[in-house]
Design an enzyme around this catalytic site. Structure first.
Site, mmCIF file in Angstrom:
data_model
loop_
_atom_site.group_PDB
_atom_site.id
_atom_site.type_symbol
_atom_site.label_atom_id
_atom_site.label_comp_id
_atom_site.label_asym_id
_atom_site.label_seq_id
_atom_site.Cartn_x
_atom_site.Cartn_y
_atom_site.Cartn_z
ATOM 1 N N SER A 58 0.828 -1.211 0.000
ATOM 2 C CA SER A 58 0.000 0.000 0.000
ATOM 3 C C SER A 58 0.851 1.245 0.000
ATOM 4 O O SER A 58 1.950 1.255 0.544
ATOM 5 C CB SER A 58 -0.925 0.040 1.215
ATOM 6 O OG SER A 58 -1.643 1.268 1.220
ATOM 7 N N LYS A 67 -4.443 -6.651 3.544
ATOM 8 C CA LYS A 67 -4.441 -5.532 2.588
ATOM 9 C C LYS A 67 -5.876 -5.215 2.142
ATOM 10 O O LYS A 67 -6.266 -4.056 1.996
ATOM 11 C CB LYS A 67 -3.569 -5.865 1.367
ATOM 12 C CG LYS A 67 -3.640 -4.853 0.212
ATOM 13 C CD LYS A 67 -3.152 -3.503 0.638
ATOM 14 C CE LYS A 67 -3.041 -2.416 -0.405
ATOM 15 N NZ LYS A 67 -3.679 -2.439 -1.650
ATOM 16 N N HIS A 98 -7.519 -3.388 4.925
ATOM 17 C CA HIS A 98 -6.919 -2.040 4.910
ATOM 18 C C HIS A 98 -7.679 -1.166 3.904
ATOM 19 O O HIS A 98 -8.078 -0.044 4.207
ATOM 20 C CB HIS A 98 -5.437 -2.149 4.536
ATOM 21 C CG HIS A 98 -4.822 -0.859 4.052
ATOM 22 N ND1 HIS A 98 -5.069 -0.350 2.790
ATOM 23 C CD2 HIS A 98 -4.003 0.036 4.653
ATOM 24 C CE1 HIS A 98 -4.425 0.801 2.651
ATOM 25 N NE2 HIS A 98 -3.765 1.054 3.767
ATOM 26 N N ASN A 99 -7.889 -1.691 2.712
ATOM 27 C CA ASN A 99 -8.597 -0.910 1.695
ATOM 28 C C ASN A 99 -10.043 -0.648 2.093
ATOM 29 O O ASN A 99 -10.583 0.421 1.833
ATOM 30 C CB ASN A 99 -8.561 -1.624 0.344
ATOM 31 C CG ASN A 99 -7.212 -1.523 -0.327
ATOM 32 O OD1 ASN A 99 -6.203 -1.359 0.345
ATOM 33 N ND2 ASN A 99 -7.176 -1.631 -1.635
ATOM 34 N N GLU A 124 -10.027 2.079 4.424
ATOM 35 C CA GLU A 124 -9.770 3.302 3.644
ATOM 36 C C GLU A 124 -11.089 3.839 3.053
ATOM 37 O O GLU A 124 -11.365 5.037 3.126
ATOM 38 C CB GLU A 124 -8.768 2.925 2.540
ATOM 39 C CG GLU A 124 -8.448 3.967 1.524
ATOM 40 C CD GLU A 124 -7.527 3.366 0.426
ATOM 41 O OE1 GLU A 124 -6.545 2.664 0.750
ATOM 42 O OE2 GLU A 124 -7.813 3.590 -0.758
HETATM 43 P P1 NBP Z 1 -1.061 -2.605 -14.043
HETATM 44 O O1 NBP Z 1 -2.020 -3.214 -13.116
HETATM 45 O O2 NBP Z 1 -1.519 -1.535 -14.964
HETATM 46 O O3 NBP Z 1 -0.431 -3.796 -14.927
HETATM 47 C C1 NBP Z 1 0.465 -3.513 -15.986
HETATM 48 C C2 NBP Z 1 1.596 -4.532 -15.998
HETATM 49 O O4 NBP Z 1 1.080 -5.867 -16.145
HETATM 50 C C3 NBP Z 1 2.534 -4.313 -17.170
HETATM 51 O O5 NBP Z 1 3.850 -4.567 -16.730
HETATM 52 C C4 NBP Z 1 2.060 -5.358 -18.157
HETATM 53 O O6 NBP Z 1 3.038 -5.728 -19.105
HETATM 54 C C5 NBP Z 1 1.770 -6.499 -17.239
HETATM 55 N N1 NBP Z 1 0.974 -7.581 -17.820
HETATM 56 C C6 NBP Z 1 -0.321 -7.635 -18.178
HETATM 57 BR BR1 NBP Z 1 -1.478 -6.220 -18.087
HETATM 58 N N2 NBP Z 1 -0.697 -8.811 -18.662
HETATM 59 C C7 NBP Z 1 0.406 -9.574 -18.629
HETATM 60 C C8 NBP Z 1 0.670 -10.905 -18.995
HETATM 61 N N3 NBP Z 1 -0.298 -11.703 -19.459
HETATM 62 N N4 NBP Z 1 1.936 -11.356 -18.871
HETATM 63 C C9 NBP Z 1 2.905 -10.563 -18.391
HETATM 64 N N5 NBP Z 1 2.703 -9.288 -17.986
HETATM 65 C C10 NBP Z 1 1.474 -8.800 -18.114
HETATM 66 O O7 NBP Z 1 0.239 -2.074 -13.260
HETATM 67 P P2 NBP Z 1 0.340 -1.241 -11.892
HETATM 68 O O8 NBP Z 1 -0.642 -0.120 -11.839
HETATM 69 O O9 NBP Z 1 1.793 -0.944 -11.772
HETATM 70 O O10 NBP Z 1 -0.070 -2.290 -10.764
HETATM 71 C C11 NBP Z 1 0.567 -3.545 -10.589
HETATM 72 C C12 NBP Z 1 -0.134 -4.319 -9.499
HETATM 73 O O11 NBP Z 1 -0.015 -3.591 -8.272
HETATM 74 C C13 NBP Z 1 -1.633 -4.509 -9.713
HETATM 75 O O12 NBP Z 1 -2.006 -5.774 -9.255
HETATM 76 C C14 NBP Z 1 -2.256 -3.447 -8.855
HETATM 77 O O13 NBP Z 1 -3.562 -3.808 -8.424
HETATM 78 C C15 NBP Z 1 -1.289 -3.418 -7.691
HETATM 79 N N6 NBP Z 1 -1.273 -2.172 -6.933
HETATM 80 C C16 NBP Z 1 -1.366 -0.980 -7.550
HETATM 81 C C17 NBP Z 1 -1.333 0.190 -6.801
HETATM 82 C C18 NBP Z 1 -1.413 1.523 -7.478
HETATM 83 O O14 NBP Z 1 -1.468 2.538 -6.760
HETATM 84 N N7 NBP Z 1 -1.407 1.588 -8.801
HETATM 85 C C19 NBP Z 1 -1.175 0.123 -5.424
HETATM 86 C C20 NBP Z 1 -1.041 -1.114 -4.820
HETATM 87 C C21 NBP Z 1 -1.103 -2.258 -5.582
HETATM 88 P P3 NBP Z 1 3.092 -4.982 -20.521
HETATM 89 O O15 NBP Z 1 3.919 -3.757 -20.285
HETATM 90 O O16 NBP Z 1 3.781 -5.954 -21.403
HETATM 91 O O17 NBP Z 1 1.702 -4.678 -20.959
#
Ligand code: NBP
Length: 475
Positions: A128, A183, A186-187, A190
């Protein structure tokens, strides 16, 4: 093989976590399905530490020191399963796959069980703090085997946020789904916190007529006391911001329909399964749904009228609202901890509530000064029947109750919806009632369904022959 840890998935979260590892002196292997993201990361930030980029997953795995540690930061759901399968095929006994995405804890349980069969450790980890947290220090909520935490724990603790007393905001919470479960709650908390703050804003804006710029000052002031928290700080920032295009407060030009990505819903769905009343989280989730229910809102807005008399606003109402907010917030946390305790018992996780509140003290979205007090409460008595029974919290909610009642009553008279404040107060009154109308409900259930009831004065289970002579029988 030189890398201490690796990150798969280099979108915002993954690349920031990878940089955080590198900045802390770890050699970090990086891989992304689309290689351009990997080269972008190295081009922009390669000088921040030791990165080992790979274009092929097999090279990424080969670059990791054993036991290998690969942290997945890809989209939750099928993408995570796909990456796990590819990694598992390349890994060896004792290696670890860490999922830092927002997975549902049931998926984490399933994945952990499957990988355990293959001799691999699967560590479902809540992260988080958003993008900034990932880079500068998130709160990290790992669930997995004790053995995996021995070598993984120090790395995660190093990059995590640190509480004011210096403790890392990262603790192994329990096996398999424990981390993702914590987690999730937590959400949920939130959601509840944000709803309560929203209600406080609405009451002071619509009820009292205070303008956003002045409200920003009030929230800033609140942020220097008991309510000191990231979400109150953010609230003051948003309320104080003027829209460049119109010159109006930004809050007045934002469409009033709240979005959600699902973790609040998961929390409530699970709470229903466990039978734990998380009314604060449920009301907050439903309030978002109501705000987005355009059909119903548009169909009703001109038909349903408000109070015929203008409600009188009591003197000192701003302070009343502050106290109602604090008390309702404590109820929301108490309910969330009840849910974690119930799940921990159900799944045999052994989650320590003190560690859980301690690790929320920094890095995460619900970080707040009062989590210090919550931590102390659980540490001094881990068997508290409810957080509200900790002497300090009993005193806070009891002292706040008159103000809380004035706020809920005034809101009702003014026609301003406060499902968060109202349900929290109802929960408080429910807990403190010696007799609840559940006795009548048991009578009704026995009447139409022969569901039986217990008596206050005798052991046993009873049924009244309602359709016959109305004599009571022990069953
Ligand atoms: P995203 O959730 O937008 O995912 C994008 C990533 O997933 C890219 O690296 C993409 O690769 C990869 N990907 C996908 Br889509 N399909 C794939 C597949 N079949 N094989 C391999 N790679 C694949 O990214 P994020 O916003 O950085 O979040 C990542 C995780 O963290 C999520 O689970 C999210 O829920 C969690 N999270 C996010 C936050 C936040 O604030 N954003 C906070 C806490 C947790 P590509 O580049 O090749 O398309």
């Amino acid at each position: 093989s030189t890398a201490d840890i690796g990150v798969v998935g280099l979108a915002v979260m993954g690349s920031n976590l990878a940089r955080n590892f590198a900045r802390h002196g770890f050699t970090v292997a990086v891989y992304n399905r689309t290689y351009a993201k990997t080269t972008d990361l190295i081009d922009a930030h390669g000088d921040e530490g030791d990165f080992v980029p790979s274009e092929e997953l097999k090279d990424f795995v080969a670059s990791l020191k054993r036991p290998r540690k690969a942290m997945i930061m890809v989209q939750a759901g099928p993408a995570t399963d796909a990456v796990i399968d590819q990694l598992a095929a390349l890994m060896e006994e004792g290696d670890m796959i860490i999922d830092g995405g927002n997975a549902h804890f049931e998926n984490t349980r399933r994945r952990e069980a499957a990988l355990r069969e293959q001799g691999l450790h699967f560590v479902g980890t809540g992260v988080s703090g958003g993008e900034e947290g990932a880079l500068l220090g998130p709160a990290i909520m790992p669930g997995g085997s004790e053995e995996s935490y021995e070598s993984l724990g120090p790395i995660l603790e190093a990059i995590s946020a640190k509480a004011p007393d210096g403790t890392p905001c990262c603790t192994r919470l329990g096996p398999d789904g424990a981390g993702h479960f914590v987690k999730m709650v937590h959400n949920g908390i939130e959601y509840s916190d944000m709803q309560l703050i929203g209600e406080a804003y609405d009451l002071l804006r619509r009820g009292v007529g205070i303008e956003p710029a002045d409200l920003a000052r009030i929230f800033s002031e609140w942020n220097s006391g008991d309510l000191d928290s990231y979400l109150i700080e953010v609230t003051a920032e948003v309320l104080g911001h003027t829209d460049a295009a119109t010159g109006k407060p930004l809050v007045d030009v934002i469409v009033d329909q709240a979005g959600q990505k699902g973790t609040g819903r998961w929390t409530v769905q699970n709470a229903l399964d466990l039978g734990v009343p998380v009314t604060g989280i449920a009301e907050a989730t439903f309030a978002r749904a109501l705000s987005s229910g355009v059909k119903q809102r548009e169909g009703a807005v001109d038909l349903l009228t408000g109070p015929t008399e203008k409600a009188a606003i009591p003197d000192g109402f701003v302070e009343d609202v502050r106290q109602a907010l604090y008390a309702s917030k404590i109820v929301a946390y108490a309910q969330g901890f009840d849910q974690i305790a119930a799940a921990s018992a159900e799944y045999d996780w052994g989650i320590d509530l003190g560690s859980c509140s301690a690790l929320w003290r920094a890095g995460c979205i619900i970080r707040a000064r009062f989590l210090d007090r919550i931590t102390e409460a659980w540490r001094s008595d881990p068997d508290l029947p409810t957080l509200l029974a900790a002497p300090e919290f009993t005193k806070i909610v009891t002292d706040a109750q008159d103000a809380w009642r004035r706020v809920v009553a005034t809101a009702a008279l003014a026609g301003i919806p406060t499902p968060g404040f109202s349900s929290a107060l109802a929960y408080y009154d429910g807990l403190r009632s010696r007799r609840l109308p559940a006795a009548l409900i048991q009578g009704q259930r026995d009447f139409f369904g022969a569901h039986t009831y217990r008596r206050v004065d005798r052991e046993g289970t009873f049924h009244t022959d309602w359709s016959g002579d109305r004599a009571e029988h022990e069953v």
